[in-house]
Scaffold this active site. Structure first.
Site, PDB file in Angstrom:
ATOM      1  N   ARG A  55       0.494 -10.872  -6.813  1.00  0.00           N
ATOM      2  CA  ARG A  55       0.558  -9.447  -7.158  1.00  0.00           C
ATOM      3  C   ARG A  55       1.513  -8.787  -6.164  1.00  0.00           C
ATOM      4  O   ARG A  55       1.998  -9.411  -5.233  1.00  0.00           O
ATOM      5  CB  ARG A  55      -0.818  -8.772  -7.197  1.00  0.00           C
ATOM      6  N   GLY A  56       1.773  -7.480  -6.404  1.00  0.00           N
ATOM      7  CA  GLY A  56       2.803  -6.810  -5.618  1.00  0.00           C
ATOM      8  C   GLY A  56       4.099  -6.885  -6.415  1.00  0.00           C
ATOM      9  O   GLY A  56       4.493  -7.989  -6.865  1.00  0.00           O
ATOM     10  N   ALA A  57       4.740  -5.723  -6.620  1.00  0.00           N
ATOM     11  CA  ALA A  57       5.863  -5.658  -7.560  1.00  0.00           C
ATOM     12  C   ALA A  57       6.945  -6.735  -7.334  1.00  0.00           C
ATOM     13  O   ALA A  57       7.294  -7.467  -8.279  1.00  0.00           O
ATOM     14  CB  ALA A  57       6.454  -4.247  -7.545  1.00  0.00           C
ATOM     15  N   ARG A  98       1.830  -7.780 -16.950  1.00  0.00           N
ATOM     16  CA  ARG A  98       1.425  -6.494 -16.340  1.00  0.00           C
ATOM     17  C   ARG A  98       2.499  -5.458 -16.693  1.00  0.00           C
ATOM     18  O   ARG A  98       3.693  -5.782 -16.706  1.00  0.00           O
ATOM     19  CB  ARG A  98       1.263  -6.617 -14.808  1.00  0.00           C
ATOM     20  N   GLN A 207      -6.992  -4.573  -1.851  1.00  0.00           N
ATOM     21  CA  GLN A 207      -5.761  -5.162  -1.297  1.00  0.00           C
ATOM     22  C   GLN A 207      -5.627  -4.801   0.186  1.00  0.00           C
ATOM     23  O   GLN A 207      -5.046  -5.545   0.968  1.00  0.00           O
ATOM     24  CB  GLN A 207      -4.528  -4.647  -2.045  1.00  0.00           C
ATOM     25  N   ASP A 248       5.765   0.581  -7.288  1.00  0.00           N
ATOM     26  CA  ASP A 248       5.842  -0.353  -8.414  1.00  0.00           C
ATOM     27  C   ASP A 248       6.954   0.015  -9.384  1.00  0.00           C
ATOM     28  O   ASP A 248       7.484  -0.830 -10.097  1.00  0.00           O
ATOM     29  CB  ASP A 248       4.510  -0.413  -9.157  1.00  0.00           C
ATOM     30  N   ASN A 258       2.786   4.037  -7.786  1.00  0.00           N
ATOM     31  CA  ASN A 258       2.263   3.054  -6.829  1.00  0.00           C
ATOM     32  C   ASN A 258       0.751   2.974  -7.013  1.00  0.00           C
ATOM     33  O   ASN A 258       0.172   3.678  -7.847  1.00  0.00           O
ATOM     34  CB  ASN A 258       2.643   3.440  -5.400  1.00  0.00           C
ATOM     35  N   LYS A 259       0.122   2.123  -6.230  1.00  0.00           N
ATOM     36  CA  LYS A 259      -1.321   1.881  -6.342  1.00  0.00           C
ATOM     37  C   LYS A 259      -2.117   3.175  -6.425  1.00  0.00           C
ATOM     38  O   LYS A 259      -1.833   4.133  -5.704  1.00  0.00           O
ATOM     39  CB  LYS A 259      -1.761   1.046  -5.131  1.00  0.00           C
TER      40      LYS A 259
HETATM   41  O1  MRU Z   1      -1.994  -4.121  -8.284  1.00  0.00           O
HETATM   42  P1  MRU Z   1      -1.071  -4.627  -7.211  1.00  0.00           P
HETATM   43  O2  MRU Z   1      -1.791  -5.226  -6.052  1.00  0.00           O
HETATM   44  O3  MRU Z   1      -0.008  -5.540  -7.774  1.00  0.00           O
HETATM   45  O4  MRU Z   1      -0.354  -3.321  -6.700  1.00  0.00           O
HETATM   46  C1  MRU Z   1       0.584  -3.438  -5.664  1.00  0.00           C
HETATM   47  C2  MRU Z   1       1.102  -2.126  -5.188  1.00  0.00           C
HETATM   48  O5  MRU Z   1       0.734  -1.081  -5.679  1.00  0.00           O
HETATM   49  C3  MRU Z   1       2.150  -2.171  -4.119  1.00  0.00           C
HETATM   50  O6  MRU Z   1       2.098  -1.003  -3.346  1.00  0.00           O
HETATM   51  C4  MRU Z   1       3.540  -2.255  -4.771  1.00  0.00           C
HETATM   52  O7  MRU Z   1       3.574  -3.278  -5.722  1.00  0.00           O
HETATM   53  C5  MRU Z   1       4.593  -2.483  -3.777  1.00  0.00           C
HETATM   54  S1  MRU Z   1       4.494  -4.122  -3.100  1.00  0.00           S
HETATM   55  C6  MRU Z   1       5.796  -4.361  -2.055  1.00  0.00           C
END
Ligand code: MRU
Length: 360
Positions: A55-57, A98, A207, A248, A258-259
């Site tokens: 996970r993470g963009a 996703r 996270q 994201d 973002n999250k």
């Molecule tokens: O749902 P996730 O854990 O994939 O969400 C991740 C985030 O929101 C991060 O802040 C974003 O992807 C940037 S990661 C460098």
């Protein structure tokens, strides 16, 4: 100097490509278990993305690129004459994994362009693999350079160690390398400009408490974990000087998805005169979308909220679980990317950032 220190500080990886296999560190199990699993098909990579094993963009984008490499190897072996058409189903399954992180769609488009450029090349697989490896290496390089730019922003604003709040996980686990927001925090720590990192636990998937805490504690960076709703209290007490988060998807006007919880942090930061920095590679910028209103927001199963560790904790109620939100550009002090720094982002400045670097 900082670059060498940063490389020496790298300890954690989210993914690895070796022996025609994509290996992912299963992030659902961290920090209790460090379990690596090998993936051989695009469908399995898509499921790993959907289930947030990766996970993470940026890491999602890199994993998807290798998903296409795996599919190309598979179809070439079985159906050399028609292998490009067969790949369409793999592009589709990965694109459906996703919806919010645009890096996924960006990486798939890079792979698509590479395959189209190969035409009817008689030996296309090495170039397809090289394209995915380039996406991985470029993200690593972007992380390292962006961290230095972010550090420069902090240096110019502050001369004493700062109290930083971060949300979600934007570190090595979320990227192909050093991290985005966490990369800046790491570089600032190495430069003596971080006193303490306040990590929001990041409900419901944790996270912050599971991943960011694991990364920062592993590197000996002074950190404290707090529940997400502590942010206002900490800021009111003057205990936070910077909020530094990832993204994201960034729309053409500088709005940032973002999250979930990031938007309220930005509102709080503005109210308490705390600086708000967003750090992301330019592959997170989506110039096709005019504003954040157009960004698709993923909604996940209510079970992520209703259960903890497999145990039901909520009453018999349905849950609403959007996992991202949009922070309007006017609440953001600075966006830092490998292409440059945008202060008080708006449409003109985002356009200039994207155009200037394409031509330079
Ligand atoms: O749902 P996730 O854990 O994939 O969400 C991740 C985030 O929101 C991060 O802040 C974003 O992807 C940037 S990661 C460098």
């Amino acid at each position: 100097m900082i670059r060498e220190q940063m490389l020496a500080a790298e300890k954690v990886k989210a993914l690895e490509w070796r022996d025609k296999t994509l290996y992912l560190l299963d992030q659902r199990l961290l920090p209790q278990q460090e379990h690596w699993q090998g993936y051989k098909t695009a469908a399995d990579v898509a499921l790993a993305i959907r289930e947030m094993r990766v996970r993470g963009a940026p890491a999602i984008g890199v994993a998807a690129a290798f998903g296409i490499v795996l599919a190309a190897y598979q179809h070439w072996a079985h159906n050399a004459a028609n292998w490009q058409a067969t790949l369409e189903a793999d592009f589709a399954v990965l694109a459906q994994s996703r919806p919010t992180a645009v890096n996924l769609f960006w990486a798939l488009q890079e792979m698509r362009d590479c395959i189209a450029a190969l035409g009817d090349d008689k030996n296309p697989l090495p170039a397809i693999e090289a394209q995915a490896v380039a996406i991985l290496n470029d993200d690593r390089e972007a992380n390292l350079y962006t961290a230095q730019l972010g550090l420069q922003v902090i240096r110019e604003a502050c001369s004493t160690p700062q109290h930083v709040m971060t949300h979600c996980n934007t570190g090595a686990l979320a990227t192909a390398g050093f991290g985005t927001a966490l990369g800046v925090i790491r570089a600032a720590y190495l430069d003596g400009l971080v006193k303490c990192v306040h990590i929001n636990e990041t409900r419901p998937w944790l996270q912050g408490s599971r991943l960011t805490a694991w990364e920062l504690v592993g590197e000996g960076i002074p950190s404290l974990l707090n529940v997400d709703s502590t942010a206002a209290h900490l800021m009111a007490q003057g205990k936070i000087t910077w909020v530094i988060v990832g993204a994201d998807r960034i729309a053409a006007n500088g709005d940032v998805a973002n999250k979930i919880g990031t938007y309220q942090l930005a509102v709080l930061a503005r109210h308490h005169q705390v600086k708000f920095m967003v750090v992301a590679p330019s592959s997170t910028i989506d110039m096709q979308l005019e504003s954040g209103v157009d960004i698709p927001i993923e909604e996940r199963e209510g079970a992520e909220i209703l259960y903890l560790g497999g145990q039901r904790v909520a009453a018999q109620i349905n849950a609403f679980n959007p996992v991202f939100d949009v922070t309007p550009a006017d609440l953001i002090d600075v966006i830092v990317t490998e292409r440059g720094i945008v202060t008080q982002p708006n449409k003109q400045k985002m356009q200039a950032l994207m155009q200037q670097s394409e031509t330079s």
